[in-house]
Design a protein around this motif. Structure first.
Motif, PDB file in Angstrom:
ATOM      1  N   LEU A   1     -17.046  -6.921   7.059  1.00 13.20           N
ATOM      2  CA  LEU A   1     -17.623  -6.812   5.724  1.00 13.20           C
ATOM      3  C   LEU A   1     -18.687  -5.722   5.623  1.00 13.20           C
ATOM      4  CD1 LEU A   1     -17.861 -10.539   4.612  1.00 13.20           C
ATOM      5  CD2 LEU A   1     -16.298  -8.773   3.796  1.00 13.20           C
ATOM      6  N   LYS A   2     -19.026  -5.080   6.730  1.00 12.67           N
ATOM      7  CA  LYS A   2     -19.941  -3.944   6.650  1.00 12.67           C
ATOM      8  C   LYS A   2     -19.269  -2.721   6.037  1.00 12.67           C
ATOM      9  CE  LYS A   2     -23.144  -5.129  10.386  1.00 12.67           C
ATOM     10  NZ  LYS A   2     -23.706  -4.730  11.699  1.00 12.67           N
ATOM     11  N   ASN A   3     -17.935  -2.710   6.056  1.00  6.09           N
ATOM     12  CA  ASN A   3     -17.193  -1.651   5.373  1.00  6.09           C
ATOM     13  C   ASN A   3     -17.338  -1.849   3.867  1.00  6.09           C
ATOM     14  OD1 ASN A   3     -14.882  -0.363   3.993  1.00  6.09           O
ATOM     15  ND2 ASN A   3     -14.222   0.155   6.062  1.00  6.09           N
ATOM     16  N   GLN A   4     -17.868  -0.849   3.177  1.00 11.38           N
ATOM     17  CA  GLN A   4     -18.185  -0.998   1.765  1.00 11.38           C
ATOM     18  C   GLN A   4     -16.951  -1.234   0.913  1.00 11.38           C
ATOM     19  OE1 GLN A   4     -21.437  -1.199   0.704  1.00 11.38           O
ATOM     20  NE2 GLN A   4     -20.430  -1.951  -1.136  1.00 11.38           N
ATOM     21  N   GLU A   5     -15.842  -0.555   1.219  1.00 10.20           N
ATOM     22  CA  GLU A   5     -14.614  -0.750   0.443  1.00 10.20           C
ATOM     23  C   GLU A   5     -14.086  -2.177   0.607  1.00 10.20           C
ATOM     24  OE1 GLU A   5     -11.745   2.178   1.400  1.00 10.20           O
ATOM     25  OE2 GLU A   5     -12.936   3.866   0.638  1.00 10.20           O
TER      26      GLU A   5
ATOM     27  N   TYR B   1       0.830  -1.195   0.000  1.00 13.52           N
ATOM     28  CA  TYR B   1       0.000   0.000   0.000  1.00 13.52           C
ATOM     29  C   TYR B   1       0.867   1.250   0.000  1.00 13.52           C
ATOM     30  CZ  TYR B   1       1.244  -0.445   4.924  1.00 13.52           C
ATOM     31  OH  TYR B   1       1.942  -0.591   6.093  1.00 13.52           O
ATOM     32  N   ARG B   2       0.256   2.333  -0.413  1.00 10.77           N
ATOM     33  CA  ARG B   2       0.921   3.635  -0.409  1.00 10.77           C
ATOM     34  C   ARG B   2       0.173   4.657   0.437  1.00 10.77           C
ATOM     35  NH1 ARG B   2       6.059   2.793  -1.692  1.00 10.77           N
ATOM     36  NH2 ARG B   2       6.263   1.515  -3.579  1.00 10.77           N
ATOM     37  N   THR B   3      -1.090   4.382   0.725  1.00  9.05           N
ATOM     38  CA  THR B   3      -1.902   5.320   1.496  1.00  9.05           C
ATOM     39  C   THR B   3      -2.478   4.620   2.724  1.00  9.05           C
ATOM     40  OG1 THR B   3      -3.956   4.796   0.317  1.00  9.05           O
ATOM     41  CG2 THR B   3      -2.536   6.517  -0.627  1.00  9.05           C
ATOM     42  N   THR B   4      -2.973   5.408   3.648  1.00 11.26           N
ATOM     43  CA  THR B   4      -3.588   4.852   4.857  1.00 11.26           C
ATOM     44  C   THR B   4      -4.829   4.036   4.518  1.00 11.26           C
ATOM     45  OG1 THR B   4      -2.792   6.759   6.126  1.00 11.26           O
ATOM     46  CG2 THR B   4      -4.554   5.434   7.112  1.00 11.26           C
ATOM     47  N   ALA B   5      -5.611   4.496   3.544  1.00 11.27           N
ATOM     48  CA  ALA B   5      -6.818   3.773   3.142  1.00 11.27           C
ATOM     49  C   ALA B   5      -6.469   2.393   2.590  1.00 11.27           C
ATOM     50  CB  ALA B   5      -7.593   4.576   2.108  1.00 11.27           C
ATOM     51  N   GLN B   6      -5.405   2.320   1.778  1.00 12.47           N
ATOM     52  CA  GLN B   6      -4.972   1.027   1.248  1.00 12.47           C
ATOM     53  C   GLN B   6      -4.479   0.113   2.363  1.00 12.47           C
ATOM     54  OE1 GLN B   6      -2.031   2.212  -1.653  1.00 12.47           O
ATOM     55  NE2 GLN B   6      -3.541   2.290  -3.318  1.00 12.47           N
ATOM     56  N   ARG B   7      -3.781   0.692   3.331  1.00 15.72           N
ATOM     57  CA  ARG B   7      -3.297  -0.110   4.463  1.00 15.72           C
ATOM     58  C   ARG B   7      -4.463  -0.704   5.244  1.00 15.72           C
ATOM     59  NH1 ARG B   7      -1.073   3.172   9.338  1.00 15.72           N
ATOM     60  NH2 ARG B   7      -3.333   3.443   9.471  1.00 15.72           N
ATOM     61  N   ASP B   8      -5.471   0.115   5.525  1.00 17.33           N
ATOM     62  CA  ASP B   8      -6.632  -0.369   6.264  1.00 17.33           C
ATOM     63  C   ASP B   8      -7.357  -1.471   5.493  1.00 17.33           C
ATOM     64  OD1 ASP B   8      -6.069   1.441   8.244  1.00 17.33           O
ATOM     65  OD2 ASP B   8      -7.535   2.930   7.563  1.00 17.33           O
ATOM     66  N   LEU B   9      -7.417  -1.325   4.175  1.00 13.45           N
ATOM     67  CA  LEU B   9      -8.090  -2.325   3.352  1.00 13.45           C
ATOM     68  C   LEU B   9      -7.379  -3.664   3.440  1.00 13.45           C
ATOM     69  CD1 LEU B   9     -10.137  -3.209   1.204  1.00 13.45           C
ATOM     70  CD2 LEU B   9      -8.594  -2.275  -0.529  1.00 13.45           C
ATOM     71  N   TYR B  10      -6.065  -3.668   3.265  1.00 15.82           N
ATOM     72  CA  TYR B  10      -5.305  -4.919   3.298  1.00 15.82           C
ATOM     73  C   TYR B  10      -5.301  -5.531   4.703  1.00 15.82           C
ATOM     74  CZ  TYR B  10      -3.607  -4.428  -1.480  1.00 15.82           C
ATOM     75  OH  TYR B  10      -3.538  -4.337  -2.846  1.00 15.82           O
ATOM     76  N   GLU B  11      -5.285  -4.694   5.721  1.00 15.95           N
ATOM     77  CA  GLU B  11      -5.352  -5.225   7.082  1.00 15.95           C
ATOM     78  C   GLU B  11      -6.705  -5.903   7.333  1.00 15.95           C
ATOM     79  OE1 GLU B  11      -4.502  -2.045   9.745  1.00 15.95           O
ATOM     80  OE2 GLU B  11      -2.313  -2.203   9.514  1.00 15.95           O
ATOM     81  N   SER B  12      -7.776  -5.333   6.819  1.00 19.45           N
ATOM     82  CA  SER B  12      -9.100  -5.931   6.981  1.00 19.45           C
ATOM     83  C   SER B  12      -9.189  -7.266   6.249  1.00 19.45           C
ATOM     84  CB  SER B  12     -10.180  -4.972   6.463  1.00 19.45           C
ATOM     85  OG  SER B  12     -10.219  -3.789   7.234  1.00 19.45           O
ATOM     86  N   LEU B  13      -8.630  -7.329   5.049  1.00 18.78           N
ATOM     87  CA  LEU B  13      -8.620  -8.589   4.308  1.00 18.78           C
ATOM     88  C   LEU B  13      -7.789  -9.644   5.030  1.00 18.78           C
ATOM     89  CD1 LEU B  13      -8.225  -7.239   0.654  1.00 18.78           C
ATOM     90  CD2 LEU B  13     -10.302  -8.130   1.724  1.00 18.78           C
ATOM     91  N   ALA B  14      -6.673  -9.211   5.637  1.00 21.36           N
ATOM     92  CA  ALA B  14      -5.840 -10.143   6.406  1.00 21.36           C
ATOM     93  C   ALA B  14      -6.590 -10.655   7.631  1.00 21.36           C
ATOM     94  CB  ALA B  14      -4.545  -9.453   6.828  1.00 21.36           C
ATOM     95  N   GLU B  15      -7.393  -9.799   8.256  1.00 23.35           N
ATOM     96  CA  GLU B  15      -8.185 -10.217   9.408  1.00 23.35           C
ATOM     97  C   GLU B  15      -9.249 -11.229   9.003  1.00 23.35           C
ATOM     98  OE1 GLU B  15      -9.603  -6.535  10.866  1.00 23.35           O
ATOM     99  OE2 GLU B  15      -7.721  -5.976  11.854  1.00 23.35           O
TER     100      GLU B  15
END
Length: 244
Positions: free
Chosen positions: A90-94, A36-50
């Motif tokens: 999964l309630k997070n739309q992104e 990731y390069r941005t905070t939003a991308q980091r949060d997305l990948y962390e959620s997928l990892a969870e």
């Protein structure tokens, strides 16, 4: 003197080699590679990892329960918590857009956790889907201990809770509740309260399980149709009369 090269030019010779070397020189080899390069991308990948971690953990819990490594009392809250965490992420739309659906996520990350996948499709613990009767515990009161509530009193409270959950769910449908995140928690609570009263099958219980699975397969913001809401109300009302 013959100046011909002893080999034919290839993609790895002369200019192509020098351009590759130049490209490598611009890549800092001492820095950690990031997804990731941005905070939003980091949060997305962390959620997928969870989500991946939840699936792996749930598979372990399911197998432990089947092998009787953990008890029914231990299994139910752990499984319920994992299912709730999965739904909450999964309630997070992104995250939901990147996740797509369970089959797509499995294919993308090559996941082979059949027990967890089966439980996620149902959306409720095995002890709720297939309740197991509890052996009555025999206790011997002492002079210091207070008298325990009678079994009939406990059953009466459980029956009252189940009746209240039936009425609450039917009222929700009459108030035009149609989204998964509105109906699924209420129906899951109803099923849990029914199992506290009896583990025996009764007319309409299978329909409640079917609706739980159907609602669980929907996205959090998806809604049932008017016809489905009418059929659901009919099935729950039928189950309530059979239970009563």
């Amino acid at each position: 003197m013959n100046s011909q090269q002893p080999y034919a030019p290839t993609a790895y010779s002369s200019s192509s080699f020098s351009s590759s070397a130049a490209l490598r020189s611009r890549i800092p080899l001492d820095e950690e590679a990031r997804l990731y390069r941005t905070t939003a991308q980091r949060d997305l990948y962390e959620s997928l990892a969870e989500i991946y971690a939840i699936i792996a953990t749930l598979d372990f819990v399911e197998k432990a329960y089947v092998k009787d490594t953990i008890s029914q009392a231990e299994y139910t809250p752990i499984c319920s918590r994992l299912l709730a965490q999965y739904s909450t992420i999964l309630k997070n739309q992104e995250v939901a857009n990147e996740f797509k659906d369970l089959d797509s996520f499995r294919a993308q990350y090559d996941i082979e956790y059949p027990s967890a996948i089966s439980r996620l499709r149902v959306g409720i613990p095995a002890t709720v889907e297939h309740p197991v009767s509890k052996e009555p515990q025999i206790t011997y009161p002492t002079a210091q201990s207070s008298p325990a509530p009678s079994r009939s009193a406990a059953s009466a409270r459980a029956a009252a809770d189940a009746t209240g959950n039936f009425i609450t769910f039917m009222d929700a449908l009459k108030l035009n509740y149609k989204a998964k995140d509105q109906l699924h928690p209420l129906l899951g609570e109803l099923m849990t309260s029914l199992n506290a009263v009896t583990t025996k099958d009764f007319d309409g219980r299978a329909k409640i399980i079917e609706w739980l699975i159907k609602l669980n397969s929907m996205k959090a913001t998806d809604e049932i149709t008017d016809d489905e809401a009418r059929q659901l109300l009919f099935d729950i009302d039928h189950a309530y009369k059979a239970f009563y």
